[in-house]
Scaffold this active site. Structure first.
Site, PDB file in Angstrom:
ATOM      1  N   ASN A 334       0.818  -1.214   0.000  1.00  0.00           N
ATOM      2  CA  ASN A 334       0.000   0.000   0.000  1.00  0.00           C
ATOM      3  C   ASN A 334       0.851   1.263   0.000  1.00  0.00           C
ATOM      4  O   ASN A 334       0.345   2.355  -0.265  1.00  0.00           O
ATOM      5  CB  ASN A 334      -0.927   0.016   1.216  1.00  0.00           C
ATOM      6  CG  ASN A 334      -2.114  -0.908   1.037  1.00  0.00           C
ATOM      7  OD1 ASN A 334      -2.514  -1.212  -0.089  1.00  0.00           O
ATOM      8  ND2 ASN A 334      -2.671  -1.369   2.144  1.00  0.00           N
ATOM      9  N   GLY A 335       2.147   1.115   0.313  1.00  0.00           N
ATOM     10  CA  GLY A 335       3.022   2.281   0.269  1.00  0.00           C
ATOM     11  C   GLY A 335       3.133   2.861  -1.118  1.00  0.00           C
ATOM     12  O   GLY A 335       3.395   4.062  -1.281  1.00  0.00           O
ATOM     13  N   ALA A 336       2.917   2.023  -2.145  1.00  0.00           N
ATOM     14  CA  ALA A 336       2.966   2.519  -3.513  1.00  0.00           C
ATOM     15  C   ALA A 336       1.841   3.488  -3.795  1.00  0.00           C
ATOM     16  O   ALA A 336       1.932   4.315  -4.719  1.00  0.00           O
ATOM     17  CB  ALA A 336       2.918   1.344  -4.492  1.00  0.00           C
ATOM     18  N   ASN A 359      -7.947  -9.441   2.644  1.00  0.00           N
ATOM     19  CA  ASN A 359      -8.856  -8.340   2.291  1.00  0.00           C
ATOM     20  C   ASN A 359     -10.240  -8.852   1.926  1.00  0.00           C
ATOM     21  O   ASN A 359     -10.529 -10.059   1.986  1.00  0.00           O
ATOM     22  CB  ASN A 359      -8.265  -7.510   1.149  1.00  0.00           C
ATOM     23  CG  ASN A 359      -7.981  -8.370  -0.077  1.00  0.00           C
ATOM     24  OD1 ASN A 359      -8.579  -9.429  -0.267  1.00  0.00           O
ATOM     25  ND2 ASN A 359      -7.056  -7.928  -0.912  1.00  0.00           N
ATOM     26  N   CYS A 445      -6.574  -0.892   9.465  1.00  0.00           N
ATOM     27  CA  CYS A 445      -6.214  -1.677   8.279  1.00  0.00           C
ATOM     28  C   CYS A 445      -5.915  -0.670   7.180  1.00  0.00           C
ATOM     29  O   CYS A 445      -5.164   0.276   7.411  1.00  0.00           O
ATOM     30  CB  CYS A 445      -7.314  -2.667   7.914  1.00  0.00           C
ATOM     31  SG  CYS A 445      -8.951  -1.945   7.698  1.00  0.00           S
TER      32      CYS A 445
END
Length: 855
Positions: A334-336, A359, A445
């Site tokens: 998710n850092g992208a 998820n 989350c």
């Protein structure tokens, strides 16, 4: 794959006059009995015979006659209403539960054309079966069979396309039905009421509508305060109007911290312990950027403020755990997109923990595989065959040993129980940290509204016994699921307020053709015939059974701790069914803001009122109540060890369609409830018998008292009779003493006749008995039931004045024939004196009463 087996027939109960030639059966009501050679078009209006099956404001849109429910091989009528798919049996004229499903609970459906096997119908081997396959969100797969060339399947299919995918929120049945009798109060008031309970604020500050309107609910205690900074949803559109923050953190700092979290879902307090000062907080992921080096002073200060001082005399501040529900690799990925996770070096006295929960897409796929497993290895399935027949049926109830191994492997491959265990383990870990270490925990989350909601609400239920009651369960759901913005419209596949919600693309038009030599539903054993492009459609779909999974976790805890919950497993099933049906407005839209803007609470019915009314009909004996509930036994936190977190299938929900008899036979709670009901009936019968015994005893005592009184009266009457007898004897003697002749005669009135006579002179009697014409009767009082009649041979009061002269003439021997007395001063005066005395005695006797004492 084995083909459809030949079925035994079921008689149809509809009169022949109600069916056209194309709808009649060959004596039976099953698939094999339908006259497939008659294909006149159907032209009929909605039958009035089904009106008693419809709910309030429910309308029939389309009907299909002579439809076969393939699962049970039963013929009936299929109705598409504005609320549900309704199947009515031709045989019993009653609703078949398996074939009746709310439209909102349908995940997907498609059409299938299946060719007949050779030799089934000798008159036309080219005939095909038209099937409609319906997948439910409640783990059932329904298959309906239609007559060929009647266009009924097309009509029903198109009606489902229109009704299951409404373009506007207001086209849902919940708005059409209206609030009706299931009215609910303002959800904002209920949220404030729960906040006040958490903060330990006195009952005199209970929230009112005026407090909500005026914004006067901003109260606080020693550690925390209720803020109105989001009252107009300007800080975060998916958060509630009221939020709890540390008392030391100002609203200005709240505004600064909100921009550092995804969708502005900054850390807020969801549950707190007023005794220890520990808190359970929630948020979304921090926006740390691709290099994981972005920071926010306001966010770090807010998180540090959750670590308050200890209250038990220990020095320093409590520890903070930051629980990331995602797998570590997902958080890094998710850092992208600018997201990511916190660094423990940047947050005061903190520790980062990853729970590894998958998820929403993984959960959806897992539930789909679980549904496939249940349909394949259940008692009967959507192709009308049992697993016993499908897999040989020689050594095991579900097939042969190889099939048994395959079924176990298929259940494990579904991954559902593993996902449930992951959520349970995460919530139990959070509850243990707060209860045993008095630590604070921040959970998040990606967006903070799916896995975060599951963990926070389940941990709160473990920590707080209040949430394990009916009232507390409602408060928990409304706080953590509704107020904090779980996107119910997206997760259930319903339109949003704007009308552009994500709808299940599996509802697209799809038709496939296969041979009856392979199942019309399965192309391979244990795998469904998926529409083309289904993988792509699944990846774009936002539907996911997040709430269902959370309730499944509660059912596992209820199995482990049967004494800790006021509600039963049946309550959880009814709760889930009500949510999936979308009959009520509580779970519409994606946030509190959208529900307020659409006026859901005023325009739709309230699920909680509906469930409360269900329980009120039977009181404490209702199936929603847990028979084993003991609030004293578990009045503190539930902290299950890791070894106990081994989930199993939830029979009352998972197996109710696939193995209904097994669920009923193995439901110990139902048996215990039956015994309790029987005991209650016996107790009522005992109470009724005791009441009747008391009434009979009272009647006996009353009759005994009356009998005693009657006996006393009888004794008194006998005494009076004896007294009257004595008086009669005295009267007889008195009258005889006067020279009278007395005759006593008995009759119904016990009368006594007394005749008075005058003794005739030896010489001659001048007064003949024939002249005795006058009588006098003297009756005594009625109470003596005795009357006395005295007949006198003398003259009455109306005798002439010369009566003395005539008496003298007849009795006096000295009276001369010419009427002159020879001795006027001698005997006549004596006789006259006697007559006067005798008359006076009789007059006195006439005035006396039988009860008086005479002598």
């Amino acid at each position: 794959m084995a083909a459809f087996k030949q079925r035994s027939s079921l008689s149809s109960s509809l009169p022949p006059s109600r069916l056209s030639d194309s709808e009649k059966m060959d004596v039976t009501g099953t698939w094999e009995a339908i006259e497939w050679t008659h294909n006149e078009p159907i032209g009929r209006t909605v039958s009035h015979g089904f009106s008693n099956f419809l709910l309030e404001a429910e309308e029939v849109i389309k009907e299909g006659f002579g439809v076969v429910l393939v699962n049970t091989d039963e013929a009936g009528t299929l109705l598409v209403t504005n609320y549900r798919l309704l199947f009515v049996s031709e045989k019993t004229r009653d609703i078949i539960a398996l074939g009746t499903i709310p439209l909102a609970a349908i995940e997907k459906f498609n059409k299938i054309v299946v060719k007949q096997p050779s030799g089934v119908r000798h008159f036309d081997k080219s005939l095909t079966r038209r099937l409609l396959q319906v997948f439910g969100k409640d783990l059932r797969i329904i298959v309906f069979g239609f007559r060929p060339r009647t266009k009924q399947r097309r009509a029903v299919y198109e009606a489902l396309l229109r009704c299951t995918r409404p373009t506007r929120l207001w086209d849902l049945y919940a708005f059409i039905c209206g609030p009706s009798k299931y009215n609910g109060n303002n959800p904002k008031v209920r949220l404030l009421d729960e906040y006040f309970r958490l903060l330990g604020i006195s009952s005199c500050f209970r929230p009112l509508d005026s407090m909500n309107d005026e914004g006067s609910f901003t109260l606080s205690n020693s550690w925390w305060r209720i803020s109105s900074i989001n009252s107009n949803y300007s800080v975060c559109a998916t958060y509630p109007f009221a939020l709890i923050f540390p008392k030391s953190f100002t609203d200005e700092e709240v505004l600064q911290a909100s921009t550092f979290r995804a969708r502005c879902r900054l850390p807020v307090i969801s549950w707190c312990n007023p005794g220890t000062g520990a808190v359970l907080a929630r948020s979304s992921q921090p926006l740390v950027g691709l290099m994981m080096n972005m920071r926010s002073n306001a966010d770090e200060k807010l998180v540090a403020a959750l670590c308050t001082q200890f209250t038990d005399g220990r020095e320093g501040r409590r520890k903070l755990y930051i629980a990331d529900a995602r797998p570590r690799k997902n958080a890094l990925a998710n850092g992208a997109m600018g997201g990511g996770s916190e660094s423990s070096a940047n947050y005061f006295q903190s520790e980062i923990v990853f729970f590894g929960i998958d998820n929403i897409h993984a959960m959806r796929e897992s539930l789909s595989r679980l549904r496939e497993y249940l349909d394949t290895y259940g008692t009967t399935s959507s192709d009308g065959m049992s697993s016993y027949l499908r897999h040989g049926g020689s050594t095991w109830g579900g097939g042969n040993l190889s099939s048994m191994s395959t079924s176990v492997s298929t259940l494990g491959d579904s991954g559902w129980l593993i996902h449930v265990q992951s959520v349970l383990a995460g919530a139990a870990w959070i509850a243990a940290r707060i209860a045993k270490e008095s630590a604070s925990v921040l959970v998040h989350c990606s967006d903070g509204w799916d896995r975060t909601t599951q963990l926070v609400s389940l941990a709160s239920l473990l920590l707080d016994p209040y949430y394990r009651t009916f009232k507390g369960f409602q408060a928990l759901v409304e706080k953590d699921w509704l107020a904090f913005g779980h996107p119910f419209s997206d997760r259930t596949g319903l339109p949003t307020l704007s009308g552009s919600g994500h709808m299940p693309s599996e509802l697209s038009r799809q038709s496939s053709t296969s041979s009856l030599h392979s199942s019309p539903i399965r192309q391979q054993s244990g795998s469904f015939a998926q529409p083309s492009g289904s993988s792509h459609s699944h990846s774009l779909n936002h539907y996911s059974p997040i709430l269902l999974q959370w309730v499944d976790c509660i059912s596992q805890l209820l199995r482990m701790y049967p004494f800790a919950f006021e509600f039963s497993s049946a309550f959880l099933v009814d709760f889930l069914d009500s949510v999936l049906s979308c009959r009520f407005g509580n779970f519409l839209c994606n946030s509190e803001k959208e529900r307020q803007e659409s006026g859901v609470s005023d325009s739709c019915g309230c699920l909680w009122s509906y469930l409360t009314e269900m329980r009120s009909c039977d009181g404490q004996s209702h199936v929603h109540y847990n028979l084993f509930y003991d609030p004293i036994k578990h009045n503190g936190p539930l902290l299950p060890p890791a070894a106990a977190l081994a989930p199993t299938l939830w029979p009352q929900f998972h197996l109710r369609w696939a193995c209904p008899k097994e669920v009923e036979a193995g439901d110990l709670e139902a048996r215990c409830r039956g015994m309790v009901n029987k005991f209650s009936e016996l107790q009522k019968a005992k109470d009724a018998a005791e009441r009747k015994t008391r009434e009979i005893t009272a009647n006996i005592e009353s009759l005994t008292s009356e009998l005693r009184n009657e006996k006393q009266l009888s004794s008194s009457a006998v005494h009076l009779a004896k007294k009257a007898t004595k008086e009669n004897a005295a009267i007889k003697r008195a009258i005889q003493s006067l020279g009278c002749k007395i005759h006593f005669s008995s009759n119904g009135d016990t009368t006594v006749d007394v005749e008075h006579y005058i003794t005739e002179s030896p010489q001659k009697s001048m007064y003949s008995p024939s002249k005795l014409e006058s009588q006098r009767t003297i009756e005594c009082d009625d109470e003596s039931d005795l009357s006395v009649s005295i007949a006198l041979t003398a003259a009455d009061d109306d005798l002439p004045t010369d009566s003395f002269s005539r008496i003298c003439q007849s009795l006096c021997p000295l009276h001369s024939p010419d009427g002159h007395c020879r001795w006027p001063e001698a005997g006549c005066a004596q006789i006259g004196s006697q007559f006067v005395g005798l008359k006076a005695n009789f007059d006195a006797f006439d005035r006396l009463n039988i009860d008086d004492g005479y002598f």
